[in-house]
Enzyme design. Structure first.
Site, PDB file in Angstrom:
ATOM      1  N   PRO A   1     -22.487  -3.888 -16.338  1.00  0.00           N
ATOM      2  CA  PRO A   1     -21.712  -4.991 -16.928  1.00  0.00           C
ATOM      3  C   PRO A   1     -20.815  -4.562 -18.086  1.00  0.00           C
ATOM      4  CG  PRO A   1     -23.956  -5.723 -16.453  1.00  0.00           C
ATOM      5  CD  PRO A   1     -23.919  -4.249 -16.159  1.00  0.00           C
TER       6      PRO A   1
ATOM      7  N   HIS B   1     -16.767  -1.877  -9.989  1.00  0.00           N
ATOM      8  CA  HIS B   1     -18.196  -1.855  -9.646  1.00  0.00           C
ATOM      9  C   HIS B   1     -18.885  -0.875 -10.585  1.00  0.00           C
ATOM     10  CE1 HIS B   1     -21.423  -1.537  -6.205  1.00  0.00           C
ATOM     11  NE2 HIS B   1     -21.907  -1.983  -7.343  1.00  0.00           N
TER      12      HIS B   1
ATOM     13  N   ASP C   1      -6.113  -5.343  -7.118  1.00  0.00           N
ATOM     14  CA  ASP C   1      -7.303  -5.150  -6.271  1.00  0.00           C
ATOM     15  C   ASP C   1      -7.922  -3.785  -6.546  1.00  0.00           C
ATOM     16  OD1 ASP C   1      -9.187  -5.511  -4.277  1.00  0.00           O
ATOM     17  OD2 ASP C   1      -7.818  -4.951  -2.652  1.00  0.00           O
ATOM     18  N   LEU C   2      -8.632  -3.687  -7.685  1.00  0.00           N
ATOM     19  CA  LEU C   2      -9.237  -2.401  -8.061  1.00  0.00           C
ATOM     20  C   LEU C   2     -10.741  -2.373  -7.810  1.00  0.00           C
ATOM     21  CD1 LEU C   2      -7.238  -1.623 -11.359  1.00  0.00           C
ATOM     22  CD2 LEU C   2      -6.702  -0.963  -9.008  1.00  0.00           C
ATOM     23  N   LYS C   3     -11.304  -3.489  -7.367  1.00  0.00           N
ATOM     24  CA  LYS C   3     -12.714  -3.561  -6.943  1.00  0.00           C
ATOM     25  C   LYS C   3     -13.663  -2.897  -7.953  1.00  0.00           C
ATOM     26  CE  LYS C   3     -11.670  -3.665  -1.959  1.00  0.00           C
ATOM     27  NZ  LYS C   3     -10.198  -3.599  -1.938  1.00  0.00           N
TER      28      LYS C   3
ATOM     29  N   LYS D   1       0.009  -7.840  -3.760  1.00  0.00           N
ATOM     30  CA  LYS D   1      -1.288  -7.180  -4.033  1.00  0.00           C
ATOM     31  C   LYS D   1      -1.056  -5.689  -4.284  1.00  0.00           C
ATOM     32  CE  LYS D   1      -4.589  -5.882  -0.970  1.00  0.00           C
ATOM     33  NZ  LYS D   1      -5.362  -4.664  -1.252  1.00  0.00           N
TER      34      LYS D   1
ATOM     35  N   THR E   1     -15.006  -4.550   5.144  1.00  0.00           N
ATOM     36  CA  THR E   1     -14.915  -4.735   6.597  1.00  0.00           C
ATOM     37  C   THR E   1     -15.102  -3.423   7.359  1.00  0.00           C
ATOM     38  OG1 THR E   1     -12.561  -4.771   6.219  1.00  0.00           O
ATOM     39  CG2 THR E   1     -13.598  -6.869   6.756  1.00  0.00           C
TER      40      THR E   1
ATOM     41  N   ARG F   1      -2.969 -11.249  11.227  1.00  0.00           N
ATOM     42  CA  ARG F   1      -1.875 -10.767  12.070  1.00  0.00           C
ATOM     43  C   ARG F   1      -1.164 -11.950  12.730  1.00  0.00           C
ATOM     44  NH1 ARG F   1      -2.261  -7.186   9.416  1.00  0.00           N
ATOM     45  NH2 ARG F   1      -2.637  -4.980   9.856  1.00  0.00           N
TER      46      ARG F   1
ATOM     47  N   ASP G   1       0.852  -1.191   0.000  1.00  0.00           N
ATOM     48  CA  ASP G   1       0.000   0.000   0.000  1.00  0.00           C
ATOM     49  C   ASP G   1       0.887   1.239   0.000  1.00  0.00           C
ATOM     50  OD1 ASP G   1      -2.611  -1.206   0.007  1.00  0.00           O
ATOM     51  OD2 ASP G   1      -2.160  -1.913   2.013  1.00  0.00           O
TER      52      ASP G   1
ATOM     53  N   GLY H   1      -0.223  -7.183   4.805  1.00  0.00           N
ATOM     54  CA  GLY H   1       0.526  -5.981   4.462  1.00  0.00           C
ATOM     55  C   GLY H   1       1.571  -5.641   5.501  1.00  0.00           C
ATOM     56  N   ARG H   2       1.180  -4.760   6.426  1.00  0.00           N
ATOM     57  CA  ARG H   2       2.156  -4.195   7.353  1.00  0.00           C
ATOM     58  C   ARG H   2       3.000  -5.176   8.162  1.00  0.00           C
ATOM     59  NH1 ARG H   2      -2.439  -0.211   9.305  1.00  0.00           N
ATOM     60  NH2 ARG H   2      -3.561  -2.059   8.548  1.00  0.00           N
TER      61      ARG H   2
HETATM   62  O1  C5P Z   1      -1.428  -3.989   6.421  1.00  0.00           O
HETATM   63  P1  C5P Z   1      -2.585  -4.954   6.414  1.00  0.00           P
HETATM   64  O2  C5P Z   1      -2.156  -6.400   6.625  1.00  0.00           O
HETATM   65  O3  C5P Z   1      -3.696  -4.537   7.348  1.00  0.00           O
HETATM   66  O4  C5P Z   1      -3.134  -4.860   4.919  1.00  0.00           O
HETATM   67  C1  C5P Z   1      -4.291  -5.552   4.511  1.00  0.00           C
HETATM   68  C2  C5P Z   1      -4.572  -5.251   3.079  1.00  0.00           C
HETATM   69  O5  C5P Z   1      -5.825  -5.850   2.761  1.00  0.00           O
HETATM   70  C3  C5P Z   1      -4.719  -3.769   2.738  1.00  0.00           C
HETATM   71  O6  C5P Z   1      -4.295  -3.612   1.380  1.00  0.00           O
HETATM   72  C4  C5P Z   1      -6.186  -3.512   2.864  1.00  0.00           C
HETATM   73  O7  C5P Z   1      -6.641  -2.459   2.052  1.00  0.00           O
HETATM   74  C5  C5P Z   1      -6.747  -4.837   2.352  1.00  0.00           C
HETATM   75  N1  C5P Z   1      -8.098  -5.150   2.783  1.00  0.00           N
HETATM   76  C6  C5P Z   1      -8.480  -5.205   4.123  1.00  0.00           C
HETATM   77  N2  C5P Z   1      -9.777  -5.497   4.438  1.00  0.00           N
HETATM   78  C7  C5P Z   1     -10.655  -5.702   3.475  1.00  0.00           C
HETATM   79  C8  C5P Z   1     -10.298  -5.658   2.137  1.00  0.00           C
HETATM   80  C9  C5P Z   1      -8.995  -5.360   1.819  1.00  0.00           C
HETATM   81  O8  C5P Z   1      -7.661  -5.032   4.997  1.00  0.00           O
HETATM   82  N3  C5P Z   1     -11.896  -6.005   3.792  1.00  0.00           N
END
Ligand code: C5P
Length: 240
Positions: free
Chosen positions: A68, A65, A61-63, A34, A125, A186, A12, A215-216
């Site tokens: 069609p 929407h 991951d451009l979602k 990603k 989420t 995590r 990110d 990610g992090r």
């Molecule tokens: O750093 P972290 O592990 O929280 O990153 C999670 C990744 O997943 C980020 O790119 C975040 O935008 C993505 N994501 C998320 N929850 C979602 C959909 C995507 O955390 N419901």
């Protein structure tokens, strides 16, 4: 599938060089990278290619929407880049999902590429029951995720993004073989940050996740490749 193949590292950032360097460092320890809206809006297809040149599969991951026809156009536009998987919103409905799945297959064939996995986004989420009620959805988040999972599978999608909490419901609704892509992961002892509902990598895979989006815990580690390797090792124990 090797345990490391299940890990897709979310980069990110808007910095192409930082993303490309990190992708190169992570090669061999994760299954892919990603790239999301932040990265793609800043760097577009050139940025994608630069990161992909590290040789790892890319989850775009451009979602998408939209109606069609417009979603199909967007898919044709990104198809030559060869993402391994990309996302669309399931709330676009069955016609949009069916068209997306068909278009992904046709475009991949045209470019001589493997068909990408078309993955549905269920309920973000960041939304809870009161947010759903505000837009007229009276069901709980998990009931709505289960409904969208079933609809996505019936409409020809390859899988769904869902939170760790919804893995079991989505799996039950969509059946085996449907890929569940799960962020909010995590490893034990790592900072939770802004994620509200987290699971460890082992818990999520035991629950039925196919791909873990992390990610992090990897990108912010002093040694990202070592952090990714530790996570893969914890999965090895999970599946042994
Ligand atoms: O750093 P972290 O592990 O929280 O990153 C999670 C990744 O997943 C980020 O790119 C975040 O935008 C993505 N994501 C998320 N929850 C979602 C959909 C995507 O955390 N419901």
């Amino acid at each position: 599938m090797r345990p490391s193949d299940r890990i897709f590292c979310a980069l990110d950032t808007t910095d192409t060089w930082e993303a490309a360097a990190l992708a190169a460092r992570l090669k061999g320890t994760v299954g892919g990278i990603k790239l999301g809206l932040e990265f793609y809006c800043a760097n577009g297809a050139d940025g994608f290619r630069r990161v992909a040149s590290a040789g790892l599969p890319i989850f775009l991951d451009l979602k998408f929407h939209d109606i069609p026809n417009t979603v199909a156009g967007a898919i044709r536009a990104v198809a030559p880049l060869g993402p391994k998987l990309f996302t669309i919103h399931t709330q676009g409905g069955p016609d949009m999902m069916r068209r997306a799945a068909d278009t992904a297959g046709e475009a991949a064939e045209k470019h001589g590429l493997e068909k990408p996995w078309v993955i549905g986004v269920s309920i973000l989420t960041s939304m809870d029951k009161s947010d759903l009620a505000a837009i007229g959805v009276k069901d709980s988040v998990s009931d709505q995720v289960a409904r969208l999972a079933e609809l996505a599978a019936k409409s020809g999608l390859d899988g769904l993004v869902c939170s760790p909490k919804e893995i079991a419901r989505a799996r039950a609704a969509a059946g085996p073989g449907f890929k569940l892509i799960v962020p909010g992961i995590r490893p034990d002892g790592s900072a939770v940050g802004d994620q509200k509902r987290v699971m460890t990598p082992k818990e999520a895979v035991d629950e039925g996740a196919d791909i873990l989006v992390i990610g992090r815990p990897i990108t912010q580690a002093a040694d990202p490749a070592a952090a990714a390797a530790d996570i893969a090792q914890s999965l090895d124990m999970a599946t042994a």
